[in-house]
Design a protein around this motif. Structure first.
Motif: not given
Length: 385
Positions: A11-20, A87-100
């Protein structure tokens, strides 16, 4: 470059734009949500935008079509690769759509950008058609099994006599029109004329008389509910046959627009060609045949520890439709191509089981397909090693 990650959901999509000044937002999977996405994209030059999104089935089809129609290129990513990157970036199991979404944008910075091909929208339609056909065939097989179980009770001599794989239009006509062995035993010559026409002359009169004799002497027992169940299954099969023919016609028409080089391999029919093209998409995006093998799930698991190294069963990741098509076509390839036949028997002589030899032949086919499509050449068996 502007790296953009989009996490797809129903129903919803999450977007992340990597800029300054990075931007993170959610937008709905509808017209207003897509317009909102365009507003966020307006400040950027299309040639500088690197857009990545996970390949998550049909939920993203409308978004992909929307992006393509507005001149944006993008790259689809296997979710498993994003997970391994996380998994290569962190051992913590944290999953959210924004983080993805952020992870996807970061992952895009680490890989070569291979944009979605301009034909991919139509290839997606082809994939939907071929997969729908596969599902309908599975449903039909289930009904075939139901018919067989019922006949085993009411007329067990029918299938051994007809010797068919599945049920032909002639068999379905006889079973649906006459329904019970008693009525089949009482068929007349007028009935034979109709059956002969239905079979296009293949159902002979001696065979007709033999079927009547078997029906008269059958050891089967007919109850009304058995006959009702048989009638219901036959009606399902007839409807499925019609639907499958319609889909196959659409696939054939669509394939006329996208001829392939690997379609020149003798033994690969239009429908198999369509499945392979639909599942792989633009084959030029694959750097090597090994990537194509992995996508089909035809590579073996490897267990290594110290001085020990063993290979196990197929990983069976990737597309089951593609894997099935590649393995099933090997039998036809052997009949039509002496060199494929020789390769199969070479593997058998090495002590490999029939199924393992088939998988090896499927891998060889993939190598041939990759070569033909990347070099834009038609198949020539004299060049096959």
């Amino acid at each position: 470059m502007i790296y953009i990650g989009i996490d797809i959901s129903k129903y919803n999509h999450d977007c992340f734009i990597a800029t300054e000044t990075s931007v993170s937002f959610s937008f709905e999977n509808n017209s207003s949500g897509f317009k909102e996405l365009l507003e966020h994209f307006k400040p950027f030059n299309k040639s500088e935008m690197i857009i990545g999104l996970e390949a998550t089935g049909h939920y993203g089809d409308n978004l992909k079509s929307f992006l393509s129609s507005h001149g944006f290129s993008f790259m689809e990513i296997n979710p498993l690769l994003v997970k391994k990157f996380s998994d290569s970036k962190s051992l913590r199991k944290l999953k959210t759509d924004k983080k993805d979404a952020k992870l996807i944008s970061e992952y895009m910075m680490t890989v070569d950008y291979k944009a979605y091909h301009h034909q991919s929208y139509h290839i997606s339609a082809l994939k939907s058609l071929t997969r729908e056909r596969s599902k309908l065939i599975s449903f039909r097989t289930a009904q075939y099994n139901m018919i067989t179980k019922t006949l085993d009770i009411i007329f067990p001599e029918f299938n051994p006599f007809m010797k068919e794989q599945g049920y032909s239009d002639t068999s379905l006509y006889i079973l649906s029109y006459f329904k019970s062995p008693d009525k089949i035993a009482k068929m007349t010559d007028l009935h034979y004329d109709k059956i002969r026409k239905k079979s296009m002359g293949k159902f002979s009169y001696p065979k007709f008389m033999k079927l009547k004799e078997l029906a008269k002497e059958t050891i089967g027992t007919s109850q009304d509910y058995h006959l009702d169940r048989l009638s219901t299954s036959i009606s399902y099969v007839e409807k499925l046959n019609t639907d499958i023919k319609v889909i196959e016609s659409r696939i054939t028409e669509l394939m006329k627009k996208y001829p392939t080089y690997f379609g020149s391999i003798k033994g690969i029919g239009t429908l198999t060609e369509a499945i392979i093209l639909a599942e792989y998409g633009n084959i030029s995006l694959y750097d090597s045949p090994s990537q194509m093998v992995s996508y089909a799930g035809l590579d073996s698991t490897i267990k290594q520890s110290g001085t020990m190294s063993t290979t196990g069963k197929l990983v069976k990741r990737g597309s089951k439709y593609l894997r099935s098509a590649l393995i099933n076509i090997t039998l036809i390839l052997m009949v039509n191509n002496p060199l494929f036949y020789a390769y199969y028997h070479k593997k058998k002589q090495e002590g490999k089981h029939h199924r393992v030899a088939q998988v090896n032949l499927a891998k060889k086919l993939i190598r041939v397909i990759h070569h033909l499509e990347t070099t834009k050449t038609y198949f020539d068996s004299s060049l096959l090693k």
